[in-house]
Design a protein around this motif. Structure first.
Motif, PDB file in Angstrom:
ATOM      1  N   CYS A   1      40.626  -1.232  10.915  1.00  0.00           N
ATOM      2  CA  CYS A   1      39.977  -0.409  11.932  1.00  0.00           C
ATOM      3  C   CYS A   1      41.033   0.434  12.634  1.00  0.00           C
ATOM      4  O   CYS A   1      42.056  -0.076  13.095  1.00  0.00           O
ATOM      5  CB  CYS A   1      39.245  -1.296  12.930  1.00  0.00           C
ATOM      6  SG  CYS A   1      38.464  -0.385  14.271  1.00  0.00           S
ATOM      7  N   ASN A   2      40.825   1.748  12.704  1.00  0.00           N
ATOM      8  CA  ASN A   2      41.787   2.644  13.350  1.00  0.00           C
ATOM      9  C   ASN A   2      41.416   2.968  14.782  1.00  0.00           C
ATOM     10  O   ASN A   2      42.004   3.863  15.397  1.00  0.00           O
ATOM     11  CB  ASN A   2      41.904   3.938  12.539  1.00  0.00           C
ATOM     12  CG  ASN A   2      40.567   4.652  12.407  1.00  0.00           C
ATOM     13  OD1 ASN A   2      39.586   4.286  13.057  1.00  0.00           O
ATOM     14  ND2 ASN A   2      40.540   5.666  11.566  1.00  0.00           N
ATOM     15  N   GLY A   3      40.441   2.294  15.310  1.00  0.00           N
ATOM     16  CA  GLY A   3      40.044   2.529  16.694  1.00  0.00           C
ATOM     17  C   GLY A   3      38.933   3.542  16.857  1.00  0.00           C
ATOM     18  O   GLY A   3      38.381   3.690  17.949  1.00  0.00           O
ATOM     19  N   SER A   4      38.597   4.256  15.779  1.00  0.00           N
ATOM     20  CA  SER A   4      37.545   5.270  15.895  1.00  0.00           C
ATOM     21  C   SER A   4      36.153   4.660  15.808  1.00  0.00           C
ATOM     22  O   SER A   4      35.169   5.297  16.142  1.00  0.00           O
ATOM     23  CB  SER A   4      37.699   6.327  14.794  1.00  0.00           C
ATOM     24  OG  SER A   4      37.577   5.721  13.517  1.00  0.00           O
ATOM     25  N   SER A   5      36.066   3.439  15.326  1.00  0.00           N
ATOM     26  CA  SER A   5      34.770   2.768  15.225  1.00  0.00           C
ATOM     27  C   SER A   5      34.972   1.294  15.532  1.00  0.00           C
ATOM     28  O   SER A   5      36.067   0.751  15.323  1.00  0.00           O
ATOM     29  CB  SER A   5      34.173   2.948  13.826  1.00  0.00           C
ATOM     30  OG  SER A   5      35.037   2.385  12.856  1.00  0.00           O
ATOM     31  N   LYS A   7      34.926  -2.813  15.212  1.00  0.00           N
ATOM     32  CA  LYS A   7      35.147  -3.681  14.061  1.00  0.00           C
ATOM     33  C   LYS A   7      33.836  -4.259  13.551  1.00  0.00           C
ATOM     34  O   LYS A   7      33.713  -4.585  12.384  1.00  0.00           O
ATOM     35  CB  LYS A   7      36.097  -4.817  14.437  1.00  0.00           C
ATOM     36  CG  LYS A   7      37.507  -4.345  14.764  1.00  0.00           C
ATOM     37  CD  LYS A   7      38.401  -5.522  15.091  1.00  0.00           C
ATOM     38  CE  LYS A   7      39.825  -5.067  15.402  1.00  0.00           C
ATOM     39  NZ  LYS A   7      40.707  -6.212  15.724  1.00  0.00           N
ATOM     40  N   TRP A   8      32.884  -4.385  14.438  1.00  0.00           N
ATOM     41  CA  TRP A   8      31.587  -4.927  14.015  1.00  0.00           C
ATOM     42  C   TRP A   8      30.507  -4.329  14.899  1.00  0.00           C
ATOM     43  O   TRP A   8      30.762  -3.814  15.979  1.00  0.00           O
ATOM     44  CB  TRP A   8      31.570  -6.456  14.090  1.00  0.00           C
ATOM     45  CG  TRP A   8      31.966  -7.009  15.434  1.00  0.00           C
ATOM     46  CD1 TRP A   8      33.202  -7.370  15.837  1.00  0.00           C
ATOM     47  CD2 TRP A   8      31.089  -7.254  16.548  1.00  0.00           C
ATOM     48  NE1 TRP A   8      33.196  -7.816  17.124  1.00  0.00           N
ATOM     49  CE2 TRP A   8      31.898  -7.769  17.589  1.00  0.00           C
ATOM     50  CE3 TRP A   8      29.736  -7.102  16.768  1.00  0.00           C
ATOM     51  CZ2 TRP A   8      31.375  -8.123  18.838  1.00  0.00           C
ATOM     52  CZ3 TRP A   8      29.210  -7.451  17.991  1.00  0.00           C
ATOM     53  CH2 TRP A   8      30.028  -7.960  19.013  1.00  0.00           C
ATOM     54  N   GLU A   9      29.303  -4.402  14.413  1.00  0.00           N
ATOM     55  CA  GLU A   9      28.157  -3.918  15.167  1.00  0.00           C
ATOM     56  C   GLU A   9      27.125  -5.026  15.271  1.00  0.00           C
ATOM     57  O   GLU A   9      26.921  -5.785  14.325  1.00  0.00           O
ATOM     58  CB  GLU A   9      27.509  -2.702  14.482  1.00  0.00           C
ATOM     59  CG  GLU A   9      28.399  -1.468  14.464  1.00  0.00           C
ATOM     60  CD  GLU A   9      27.702  -0.291  13.811  1.00  0.00           C
ATOM     61  OE1 GLU A   9      26.558  -0.479  13.322  1.00  0.00           O
ATOM     62  OE2 GLU A   9      28.281   0.799  13.784  1.00  0.00           O
ATOM     63  N   ALA A  10      26.491  -5.106  16.416  1.00  0.00           N
ATOM     64  CA  ALA A  10      25.438  -6.102  16.636  1.00  0.00           C
ATOM     65  C   ALA A  10      24.109  -5.383  16.828  1.00  0.00           C
ATOM     66  O   ALA A  10      24.044  -4.353  17.502  1.00  0.00           O
ATOM     67  CB  ALA A  10      25.761  -6.954  17.858  1.00  0.00           C
ATOM     68  N   HIS A  11      23.077  -5.904  16.183  1.00  0.00           N
ATOM     69  CA  HIS A  11      21.739  -5.349  16.323  1.00  0.00           C
ATOM     70  C   HIS A  11      20.828  -6.419  16.917  1.00  0.00           C
ATOM     71  O   HIS A  11      20.746  -7.537  16.401  1.00  0.00           O
ATOM     72  CB  HIS A  11      21.192  -4.914  14.960  1.00  0.00           C
ATOM     73  CG  HIS A  11      21.982  -3.816  14.313  1.00  0.00           C
ATOM     74  ND1 HIS A  11      21.700  -2.484  14.501  1.00  0.00           N
ATOM     75  CD2 HIS A  11      23.056  -3.851  13.500  1.00  0.00           C
ATOM     76  CE1 HIS A  11      22.565  -1.744  13.819  1.00  0.00           C
ATOM     77  NE2 HIS A  11      23.398  -2.566  13.201  1.00  0.00           N
TER      78      HIS A  11
END
Length: 474
Positions: A1-5, A7-11
């Motif tokens: 991860c380069n910081g632009s997104s 590391k994980w997403e929660a739905h």
């Protein structure tokens, strides 16, 4: 991860497990609520899901049928704690379900024997069982035999649109991969997917009905409208077309394919929901828990609820065919589980057809071979196997249009007579006031040249006295 997104997403997904609280809000605002749909049945499970109860019976045998008093909007909008102070919530729901007269399950508007040919088919053309289940999808020869059965039915319908519903988009893709050589992958290289003359299933469908259109799995409402319009336009221009669609998709619910837009509906398999879907698992567990811990026996057990969802989806798809009193067509259910195999009947309905809509339960016929007729004694059948099906289809589509035309002519005559009666009643002593939305008496005087012209008197001017003693008018 380069910081632009991240590391994980929660739905967070929220599913409604019981519509009862929402129904209660509506019932509290209204004196009466009328529920009308073609897929409400079975009624008992519906009222259980909505958490509605019939009137209580008093010890002396009388029915306490008075409904709860209406609440004002302000009262309804109070928070839950305040509502609970007014009394027990469950007590309020008693009496809101009408039981006298009983809930209505209406018959169809058409003459079913003359305008609908409803068949269940439980065997392929080679006589082997036709059961559309996941464990058979990869079995060698299954996809070709299924396509051959569908193409044979399509070829026996002389004109118009044919709707073919399959259980899922993934299965739809498997069908098109196997039947359409332009989409075929190397997975099918070791299977025979053509007939003796070298024609594929896709060739047979397009030769019989000019084009095959697929329901889109993406693209939103715009793509859906485009495909539906393409299907309707093709029928208008060329007289026929095939639409391959999916149970619970947009094409199966809420779309009216009347007249030539659906002379045939073919339902492939039983459209059970995905058993591993978390929302389905949660609903099944919720129903079982409510029955076990809270005694809510009016709710279906989880497994019965799961099975019922398949028949609700099936009923929605079947309803695309007959859309008015002068319409006609055939509905075909392809799966051995739809076939009556001589089980004990209840009220004249076999177990295989018990969960179908009321208007269809007694009119389903089973396609059987002559050798297998002994297993279907006493049932409504079409004998002779697949050749017999072709004969029955030819008979039906020769007779049904004639009867439908007579129904349409009768409707036109009735409408004409109604208009004539309305014109005669136009000279009556009343007229319809569009401003108030009511019928008002005509004022007819000897000076009135046209007795149909209403004389509207001006309202009288009433003299009143203002508080300061001055004169006023109202």
């Amino acid at each position: 991860c380069n910081g632009s997104s991240p590391k994980w997403e929660a739905h967070l997904v929220i599913h409604l497990l019981t519509p009862g609280p929402l129904m209660q809000q509506i019932a509290d605002r209204c004196r009466s609520v009328v529920l009308a749909s073609g897929t409400l049945a079975p009624i008992s499970s519906l009222v259980g899901e909505l958490n509605l109860f019939p009137p209580k019976v008093q010890p002396d045998g009388r029915v306490a049928s008075s409904p709860p008093a209406l609440k004002s909007d302000a009262s309804v909008l109070r928070n839950d704690k305040q509502v609970m102070k007014d009394g027990d919530e469950k007590e309020k729901r008693y009496g809101r379900l009408q039981i006298t007269p009983r809930p209505l399950e209406a018959n169809h508007v058409i003459d079913l024997p003359k305008q609908l040919l409803a068949l269940s088919i439980g065997h392929f053309r080679d006589g082997s069982p036709l059961t559309v289940a996941y464990k058979y999808y990869s079995k060698k020869g299954f996809m070709y035999k299924l396509g051959d059965a569908i193409a044979s039915v399509v070829e026996s319908i002389p004109k118009g649109g044919i709707l073919i519903f399959v259980p899922s988009y993934s299965f739809l893709k498997k069908c098109t991969d196997a039947w359409n050589p332009t989409n075929r992958s190397r997975h099918w290289s070791d299977e025979v997917l053509e007939d003796d003359s070298g024609r594929t299933i896709w060739d047979r469908l397009t030769e019989s009905k000019t084009r095959v259109i697929l329901e889109p799995n993406s693209g939103g409402q715009e793509m859906f409208e485009e495909k539906r319009n393409e299907y309707v336009q093709r029928i208008k221009e060329r007289g026929s077309c095939v639409l391959l669609a999916v149970f619970r998709g947009k094409m199966s619910e809420g779309v009216s394919f009347n007249d030539d837009n659906a002379r045939g509906v073919i339902c492939v398999g039983l459209p059970y929901p995905n058993a591993r879907d978390r929302s389905v698992e949660a609903k099944r567990a919720y129903n079982d828990e409510q029955r076990r811990l809270r005694g809510r026996t009016n709710l279906l057990p989880g497994m019965e609820w799961y099975s019922q969802q398949a028949y609700r989806a099936l009923a929605q798809a079947l309803g695309r065919c007959i859309r008015h009193a002068a319409d006609y067509g055939t509905v075909i259910m392809m799966d051995s589980r739809h076939c009556d195999i001589g089980g004990a009947k209840v009220n004249g309905v076999s177990p295989a057809h018990r969960n179908l809509p009321k208007w269809m339960r007694h009119h389903m016929r089973n396609l059987v071979s002559s050798s297998g007729y002994a297993n279907y004694q006493g049932t409504n059948v079409v004998c002779g196997g697949w050749p017999g099906l072709a004969v029955e289809m030819a008979r039906f589509f020769a007779e049904a249009p004639i009867h439908a035309a007579s129904v349409l002519a009768k409707q036109h005559d009735s409408l004409k007579a109604a208009k004539e009666r309305a014109e005669k009643q136009g000279s009556s002593n009343h007229y319809f006031d569009g401003r108030s939305g009511t019928w008002r008496p005509r004022v007819i005087t000897p000076q009135t040249a046209d007795p149909c012209t209403p004389i509207i008197k001006k309202p009288e001017v009433l003299k009143t006295t203002d508080d300061d003693g001055g004169a006023g008018s109202a």
